[in-house]
Design an enzyme around this catalytic site. Sequence first.
Site, PDB file in Angstrom:
ATOM      1  CB  CYS A  94      14.637  36.304 -54.744  1.00 57.27           C
ATOM      2  SG  CYS A  94      14.235  36.016 -53.007  1.00 57.27           S
ATOM      3  CG  HIS A 389      17.464  31.453 -53.315  1.00 59.99           C
ATOM      4  ND1 HIS A 389      18.044  32.407 -54.311  1.00 59.99           N
ATOM      5  CD2 HIS A 389      16.255  31.871 -52.828  1.00 59.99           C
ATOM      6  CE1 HIS A 389      17.134  33.129 -54.536  1.00 59.99           C
ATOM      7  NE2 HIS A 389      16.239  33.216 -53.839  1.00 59.99           N
ATOM      8  CB  CYS A 419       8.478  34.083 -55.946  1.00 56.58           C
ATOM      9  SG  CYS A 419       9.482  32.986 -55.179  1.00 56.58           S
TER      10      CYS A 419
END
Length: 433
Positions: A94, A389, A419
Amino acid sequence: MTDALSDDTLVLAAGIRFPQARAGGAYAGENAGHLGAALVRECLDRSGIDPSQLSEVILGCVGPPHDQANVARVIALRAGVPRSVPAHTVGRNCASGMEAVATAATALRAGRGELYLAGGVEVMSAYPLVFNQRAVGFFSGMMRARAPLQKVGALTRFRPSMLAPRITLTEGLTDPTVGMIMGSTAEVLARDFGITRADADRFALESHQRAKRARDSGRFARESVPHVPLGGKRSLEHDDGIRDDQSLEALGKLKPYFEKPDGVVTVGNACGITDGATVMLVTTLGRARALGLAPQCALRGWAFCGCDPARMGLGPVYASARALAEAGLRLADMDVIELNEAFAVQVLACQKAFASDAFAKKELGLDRALGELPGDRLNPNGGVIALGHPIGATGARLLLTAATELAVREKRFALCTLCIGGGQGGAFVIERL
């Protein structure tokens, strides 16, 4: 804390993104190479930078196309960057887009270059379905068969179950070290911190409402530019994951997705699967001025930290503590905080951990809590629950959004953190110039 700025101060000199699109939607015909190249060209055109002046192109991408190895190089060449300028792709799940900026900043600090184009791109619409292992064995047997009878024998081994595909998106979002898909790690945090379904749904609703206000007021137009997707006829003007009519009633009707029947995480209070790209120019203050650029912000500190993979959602707390310490600042000094909304319960858990003396002492080795995350400073324009995302791009998008928000509010400091699947956290502290 020092206020001194020098020619060697690291800065984000320019940045831009495309509106983000729900997977399978507006960008369904896109690929990372095309989407990224279009945005890189836009960034270079708007900044007036000659691409031959770039030291390197560094881009994050988690699921690059199989036929675009080292997709950053593909993007650079397609965007008109000279062949003499190198490029490489980075991957930190991520935080890949954030990792690209950190890699550029580290190279600048080491004196390895003067001007970098960094960011991230992800086309999750293009994540493939692949043959399962039994199907691979069947096709391998067919290829080895030579004589007609051998081919007939190999063909008789076919079973319908061989057509069941492996879903790369699901497998990619599952941590192989703990055997948990990301949504299940969020359920762990919900139990650890006593977060309810109602808490999560209220947070998700606020994300959509804030994003809607930012879109309608023209706030997002300050950081994004419309894009006509590959194979499309109309440009995408705005992030299309924002649900104007979202309500607590609608959210409450959704069933738990990862832990049935009484889990907390649903598709409504989790981030969306999304396509998008963000890029920016990373350089020194002196070099930016020499190029005629007006830097957006200085990079005051950054950090990546590891944590329990089963509680990966707490990564921002660990990384923020280290990034703030490097910057010589406190959480209370932050005027804007962009904390990625992988899941509503994950952000709410981070809020509690940031404010917990016990967590700070046990997990961070500090005497007291980092502090509160004020609601008016936390994700003031919503987050990825509404915007989506695109995994390889989000880290860079957080930096761009925070830098833009500091300019809008005429404030000084921002914390950008997220995160990272696999049990990590990433964080940057930036300062408006």
